[in-house]
Design an enzyme around this catalytic site. Structure first.
Site, PDB file in Angstrom:
ATOM      1  N   LYS A  51       0.850  -1.200   0.000  1.00 60.55           N
ATOM      2  CA  LYS A  51       0.000   0.000   0.000  1.00 60.55           C
ATOM      3  C   LYS A  51       0.882   1.246   0.000  1.00 60.55           C
ATOM      4  O   LYS A  51       1.892   1.300   0.711  1.00 60.55           O
ATOM      5  CB  LYS A  51      -0.873  -0.058   1.270  1.00 60.55           C
ATOM      6  CG  LYS A  51      -1.992   0.963   1.344  1.00 60.55           C
ATOM      7  CD  LYS A  51      -2.833   0.683   2.595  1.00 60.55           C
ATOM      8  CE  LYS A  51      -4.020   1.610   2.746  1.00 60.55           C
ATOM      9  NZ  LYS A  51      -4.817   1.289   3.948  1.00 60.55           N
TER      10      LYS A  51
ATOM     11  N   SER B 213      -9.872  -1.654   6.937  1.00 61.73           N
ATOM     12  CA  SER B 213      -9.175  -1.312   5.697  1.00 61.73           C
ATOM     13  C   SER B 213      -8.338  -2.428   5.082  1.00 61.73           C
ATOM     14  O   SER B 213      -7.931  -2.310   3.932  1.00 61.73           O
ATOM     15  CB  SER B 213      -8.300  -0.083   5.915  1.00 61.73           C
ATOM     16  OG  SER B 213      -9.098   1.074   5.950  1.00 61.73           O
TER      17      SER B 213
ATOM     18  N   SER C 283      -9.610   0.904   3.069  1.00 55.20           N
ATOM     19  CA  SER C 283      -8.725   1.761   2.320  1.00 55.20           C
ATOM     20  C   SER C 283      -7.645   1.005   1.551  1.00 55.20           C
ATOM     21  O   SER C 283      -7.077   1.553   0.624  1.00 55.20           O
ATOM     22  CB  SER C 283      -8.068   2.778   3.249  1.00 55.20           C
ATOM     23  OG  SER C 283      -7.217   2.157   4.178  1.00 55.20           O
TER      24      SER C 283
END
Lengths: 544, 544
Positions: free
Chosen positions: B138, B237, B213
């Site tokens: 990420k 997330s 997310s």
């Protein structure tokens, strides 16, 4: 802001707490007033033995370590009842000369001890590793059905609905609670005075403080009124009183022992956590305490705890001890310097590797922790004090003065980040020097005079770092011949000057000398193991 | 408050980030525009295989689990280079149809892979348990020398000076990083859209969100563009995008994996901690990840971590699974209900004890966590957004709306205390029911339509509790015949109504169904073991 509680209520509340104490003292254990030492007698630490009111067996029992007491009970040599009576008697006498207790629990303790004896007789087995061991407990740690006020007058009407988690676990392990002990107003002095019971005196020299905030515990163990005690520590509150009273005190890493049921304002503050931990007569006692609790998997009662069992660590000479002679801010007093010098020399003779450890930014540490002690500007404490219109003692004002004023959330976060950065850097420095533990002062000097404990950073730096730390008695007391003032020393700053001026050997006659051993975070077991090694070195007759 | 950065700067900053991405894509791996599926084609998850641009061996490699990939490399069957090439190619094609990447790292990855191959050839040994394994990361997790902006335009000028701690440890274990992945503005959507790269699409139905997310990670694993990925989770997330993309995602207990080097506003907020964790193709992959990191004693690099090694837990049928059918606030959509029913039936047939678990005050949980997500009223985030004059996306407004407004320090503490109380009570409830793990929805439904992920509490309740939680694919997708809308359902409240109205099976065609397994705090190992048991039950052909 004053609320409903008026001054009259305040007086009544104080009277309630004082009556609880007065009525809890068994008259038959008390020394008649005329037999008490005169107020001018400063050293009273041996008065229980000198009083003539304790039998030789009671003296023998109370001069035995926790480890040996539980063995003697488990062997059937002593009963829990006779052990409890011995300590109860010694505790009452000790209280009469030091004012260390807030409440005696003797009838309950005796009933519990007799119950344990019956179980032992019936089953031939102890209920747990602390079977029959008397333990004293700092007042602000809850006990079911009893007032828990944390030295706040306004809270004298608070009765705990249950025991603190740690109290429950100690009880399950077989402990017997015989006395609750004094602490200062706000719980934030390295001293022990409040508006409810007044001052607790140092038994080795009543002109000096018992230390604090676990000052009552320091005296309890120092006078052998209890073989083991429970204190709390946010800035030195277990360790400094241990040092002041010539005993052992251990501040574990946070979140190993359960803190639930401890009463103080500002709960929910997590930037600097108050830690609960033991005081005792030796490292073995501290380890017995830690192991007895952690073997019960306290994380299964309190999910905030880290699930790390007690991993007994064998003492080994094969460690590297870093020495902090001086934190670079305030020079330790001569007796502490001497203790460090002698310890280091003995370590060398014993074959333990030691290196001088340059303290890493201890001034920054103080800047961070002083911001984080009272992120609300001590409003939580001030509100409770105001509730009873309570006067702030000078050392309370002093501690609240650490505050940088009320912080915003963003400022609080800023200091949390600084704290984390500092922890990581300190860890790296210890690793880079291959240092396993650090030996350093436990306080700038021995027990200070009442109301003069101003400098916290020999202990509070380790609270900021959350490093486990053990205080042990170096042995011996201040010696005017050996511990002469350094008249030619030039203080480096105002704090240094303030502490330097306080030193005069005659002031501190009789005061025991303590030192501190500190490890890396979560290396609690290694700290105790290293303290044993250092003690072996001190006891070994191998110099010269 | 707008600072020096003008709108012109903003456009330039966006261009910088977009160029970094564009220039990082190896042209030779790209599918020519005319061969891409039409925009109207919703299901593109199998496009890499259908494109004809990947060799059978490349398809084979990319359809292999992490555990089997590292075995094949360690056996000398595959080289790290060919594995890297295969995933790089698949990642580029996947990106073209989903927009999941923020930067490809392919030349570095290939150089690293070749280096690993040379070492292996020379020594006959792998450098660590992840030798040659491609891992996607990420974007807001720092990589040395690269921009790390956390989806904030204002931070596009921030270049990380070093790798995040976890990246360092994965690299030491032999991992190869080939792609960085997209995340939403503010990192606080269960969706994946921002003002820099735009939206990441769900490969199973491009009308739906990839989740968030860690939405880019969800797609990365869902399209097998990477065998393993690293996400972060403050409210779901990791888990919700895992569920949206039919893969596995694990939110460990906080402070087991190192979080250092993760970039986001509001560092120092400790009331609710963001957790870093893995996504993968199976439970074995998640365990490989956890073990590879924890076997390196990360607490010796980051002293904030708890020193608890990975304790592999054997899957056993002898567990009790508590079932949360509905959290009492928002009714799960029909496909989730069906998945739960079937799983529970299969568990029964498999001989695993299961009980209905009454969710304990999940409404209170939301009240507490919504107060604690943004104690500063999201000022930290808003300031960074304002720095570049950045527009707030609707789901950013939605998340900031959770805030109870800026809290005082005392209010923050109040909610911390409520959080601790709730954790203790929940733990007690689980103990009292003898429940080892809970199975429950991972989200109210399957992947929602873009911009409509409003209800967090099927995942965020476990963040508040800090319980480890694993999402796994139930298998299969939404089926209009089986998953009919409940027209006669009477919503219990506004939120329930809002989510109920969103359900229409045709909207969610092709969307995978995920479920969640949750354990007690620090029982991470048991959660993975229990997920294996549940999967075995699902796979066992023992019904009827």
């Amino acid at each position: 802001m004053l609320t409903a509680k008026t001054c009259k209520d305040t007086k009544q509340l104080i009277a309630v707490a004082q009556n609880v104490l007065a009525e809890s003292i068994p008259v038959k254990y008390m020394v008649p007033a005329e037999m008490l030492p005169p107020k001018s007698q400063l050293d009273v630490h041996n008065f229980p033995a000198q009083s003539g009111l304790m039998s030789p067996k009671e003296l023998q029992i109370t001069e035995t370590s926790s480890v040996d007491i539980v063995k003697a009970i488990a062997n059937g040599e002593w009963t829990a009842e006779e052990v409890t009576v011995a300590f109860a008697r010694r505790a009452v006498i000790s209280h009469q000369v030091t004012n260390f207790a807030t409440e005696f629990l003797i009838s309950d303790a005796l009933a519990h001890a007799r119950d344990l004896d019956r179980t032992f007789k019936k089953t031939g087995r102890v209920v747990g590793p602390l079977h029959g061991l008397p333990i004293s407990v700092k007042e602000h740690i809850s006990m079911e059905g009893r007032i828990t006020h944390g030295s706040y007058i306004a809270w004298i009407d608070k009765i705990s609905s249950e025991d603190a988690t740690l109290v429950k676990l100690l009880k399950k392990a077989g402990a017997v609670f015989h006395v609750r002990t004094n602490q200062p107003q706000s719980l934030m002095h390295l001293d022990c005075d409040n508006n409810i019971y007044g001052r607790t005196y140092n038994p080795f020299n009543r002109n000096l403080t018992s230390g604090g905030s676990s000052g009552g515990e320091g005296v309890s163990i120092g006078m052998k009124a209890s073989p083991m005690g429970v204190g709390t520590d946010s800035g030195g509150s277990i360790r400094q009183p241990a040092s002041c009273n010539g005993v052992y005190g251990f501040r574990p890493t946070t979140l190993r022992l359960p803190h639930g049921g401890t009463v103080m304002p500002g709960m929910g503050q997590e930037s600097i956590r108050c830690v609960i931990g033991p005081l005792g007569q030796g490292v073995d006692d501290l380890e017995l305490f830690m192991k007895s609790v952690l073997d019960q998997s306290p994380w299964d009662y309190d999910p905030s705890l880290v699930p790390v069992p007690w991993r007994s660590s064998m003492p080994s000479k094969n460690i590297t001890v870093g020495v902090i002679w001086d934190d670079g801010i305030v020079r330790p007093h001569p007796p502490i310097q001497r203790a460090l010098r002698e310890t280091v020399a003995k370590l060398k003779a014993y074959g333990v590797k030691k290196v001088t450890f340059q303290p890493y930014k201890h001034d920054l540490a103080w800047k961070i922790i002083s911001a984080l002690y009272f992120p609300d500007g001590a409003a939580a404490q001030k509100d409770v004090l105001a509730e009873a219109g309570e006067m702030l003692l000078p050392l309370t004002e002093w501690a609240f003065g650490f505050s940088h004023g009320p912080l915003t959330i963003a400022e609080n976060w800023h200091w949390n980040v600084q704290r984390e950065k500092y922890r990581t850097e300190y860890h790296e420095v210890m690793k880079s020097k291959d240092v396993d533990v650090i030996i350093c002062p436990a306080y700038v000097g021995v027990a200070p005079e009442h109301g003069t404990a101003h400098y916290w950073n020999y202990t509070s730096v380790w609270n900021l770092l959350d490093h486990p730390a053990c205080v042990f008695p170096f042995g011996g007391v201040v010696d005017p011949k050996l511990d002469k003032p350094e008249f030619d020393y030039k203080p480096r700053n105002e704090q240094d000057n303030c502490e330097w001026k306080k030193y005069c050997p005659e002031t501190f006659l009789g005061a025991p000398i303590g030192l501190q051993v500190v490890g890396k975070r979560y290396h609690d077991e290694e700290v105790l193991a290293a303290t044993r090694v250092i003690e072996s070195a001190l006891r070994a007759d191998n110099l010269g």
